[in-house]
Design an enzyme around this catalytic site. Structure first.
Site, short mmCIF file in Angstrom:
data_model
loop_
_atom_site.label_atom_id
_atom_site.label_comp_id
_atom_site.label_asym_id
_atom_site.label_seq_id
_atom_site.Cartn_x
_atom_site.Cartn_y
_atom_site.Cartn_z
CG ASP A 8 -0.35 0.19 2.53
OD1 ASP A 8 0.89 0.31 2.61
OD2 ASP A 8 -1.08 0.25 3.54
CB CYS A 65 0.92 -2.48 4.72
SG CYS A 65 0.73 -3.48 6.20
CB THR A 67 2.00 -2.14 11.21
OG1 THR A 67 0.81 -2.65 10.58
CG2 THR A 67 1.71 -0.79 11.85
CG HIS A 98 11.13 -24.43 12.55
ND1 HIS A 98 11.12 -24.44 13.93
CD2 HIS A 98 12.30 -25.01 12.17
CE1 HIS A 98 12.24 -25.01 14.38
NE2 HIS A 98 12.98 -25.35 13.32
CG HIS A 133 9.47 -28.18 11.06
ND1 HIS A 133 9.09 -27.64 12.27
CD2 HIS A 133 10.80 -28.45 11.16
CE1 HIS A 133 10.14 -27.58 13.07
NE2 HIS A 133 11.18 -28.07 12.42
C1 RB5 Z 1 -1.99 2.75 6.47
O1 RB5 Z 1 -2.12 3.97 7.11
C2 RB5 Z 1 -1.72 1.66 7.48
O2 RB5 Z 1 -2.83 1.49 8.31
C3 RB5 Z 1 -1.40 0.38 6.77
O3 RB5 Z 1 -0.31 0.57 5.94
C4 RB5 Z 1 -1.04 -0.80 7.65
O4 RB5 Z 1 -0.15 -0.44 8.63
C5 RB5 Z 1 -2.16 -1.58 8.14
O5 RB5 Z 1 -2.02 -2.60 8.83
#
Ligand code: RB5
Length: 147
Positions: A8, A65, A67, A98, A133
């Protein structure tokens, strides 16, 4: 290796660095978007990466993304996908040895490009151990809606 990658907006910058590194290392890369830092929705980019893996067109997938949490939640909804959210080298290695992870998820907000490049290298070069595994991976594939 043939790799499909998506992000994203919050993962866009780190994705660019990772794509550059993958190409320099001799991999084939297809980027399914997004193509800018304009706000977009992470669930739109996991499906094309997953479909590239499930079709057999690509050996591995990478999602980025902010996080890494949203992308890993989205990717792990699909049977046969083992998406690993990784921000350290040990987890990168263990997710392959694993868990036979087939999708690597990175965080654009947490992981800087130099570490991300190392994570990608370890993740791509580490083999699945198999053995005990394999049985556990098979059990993962049996998990459905009913606990
Ligand atoms: C975008 O602002 C953020 O929420 C997205 O990139 C991500 O971290 C979502 O889990």
């Amino acid at each position: 290796m043939k790799i499909v990658i998506g992000s994203d907006h919050a993962g866009y910058e780190l994705k660019k660095a990772v794509v550059e590194h993958l190409l320099e290392s001799g991999n084939e890369v297809v980027d399914v978007g997004t193509d800018s830092m304009e706000s977009c929705d992470y669930p739109d980019f996991a499906p094309p990466v997953v479909s590239g893996i499930k079709s057999g067109d690509f050996e591995r997938g990478i999602l980025v993304c902010g996080t890494g949490l949203g992308m890993s939640m989205a990717a792990n909804r699909y049977a046969g996908v083992r998406a690993a959210l990784v921000s350290d080298l040990f987890s990168a290695e263990m997710s392959r040895r694993h868990n036979d992870s087939n999708v690597l998820v990175l965080s654009g907000m947490i992981t800087a490009p130099p570490l991300a490049r190392k994570i990608v290298d370890v993740w791509l070069s580490t083999e699945f151990e198999g053995g005990r595994h394999s049985k556990r991976i098979a059990k993962l594939d049996q998990i459905g809606d009913t606990p």
